[in-house]
Design a protein around this motif. Structure first.
Motif: not given
Length: 196
Positions: A86-108
């Motif tokens: 599960f660690a391999i599958v969730l970390s190598t696909t988008s299945l493990g990503l709940y939210k991804n946001k660029d906060l500004n040019e320095k941080y995500r």
């Protein structure tokens, strides 16, 4: 134009080194390539090219050993209650990503979960050109104060509030009440949690 065997092998070795470097830097220094999907692409490129190399060099003993090691690793990851699988599958696909946001040019910021046994966690990543470094991460247990209705994974948005030389303040937006976190950028320690 079809690549010759030598060129293909060189390209594969470069991808292997890139993949190994990515894994080692993340494991020891929490540094990875910029963006969530760059690590995913490197993994899948390595895996696909591994099978291409196995097919091209099938008559060689090393190709058979490579195939055997990939299959044995997959089987062993499934045998252990499927936790590594599960660690391999969730970390190598988008299945493990709940939210991804660029906060500004320095941080995500991102909310990810790579395990079937633990809840997702919140991470803040500092962008540094082609690479990025995780500077903060926390779980439900660290910030929710036993509030069973609010979970990191259910945040609707991540909002950048402000930054000083040593701190960063962000809000996990739920539509009310929200969680505002201030943490030290150097140590990753939470300095203040506010419900608002």
């Amino acid at each position: 134009m079809i690549l010759n065997k030598k060129t293909m092998l060189r390209f594969y070795l470069i991808i292997c080194l890139l993949f190994a470097l990515d894994c080692l830097l993340y494991f020891f220094k929490e540094i990875s390539f910029r963006g969530y999907y760059s690590d995913v692409v490197v993994f899948w490129l390595w895996l696909i090219l591994s099978f291409v190399v196995i097919i091209i060099f099938w008559k060689k003993l090393l190709a058979k050993l490579l195939l055997a090691s990939i299959v044995v690793t997959l089987v062993l990851s499934i045998v252990a209650m499927m936790i590594p699988f599960f660690a391999i599958v969730l970390s190598t696909t988008s299945l493990g990503l709940y939210k991804n946001k660029d906060l500004n040019e320095k941080y995500r910021a991102q909310i990810v979960g790579y395990s079937a046994m633990t809840p997702p966690w919140f991470e803040v990543i500092e962008k540094k050109g082609l690479i990025e470094k995780r500077i903060f991460h926390c779980t439900d247990y660290q910030i929710m104060n036993n509030n069973l209705d609010m979970k990191i994974r259910t945040a609707k948005d991540i909002i950048f509030k402000n930054e000083t030389d040593s701190t960063l303040t962000l809000t996990l937006f739920y539509g009310g009440p929200n969680k505002t976190l201030t943490f030290n950028k150097d140590t990753g320690n939470i300095l203040q949690i506010k419900n608002n």
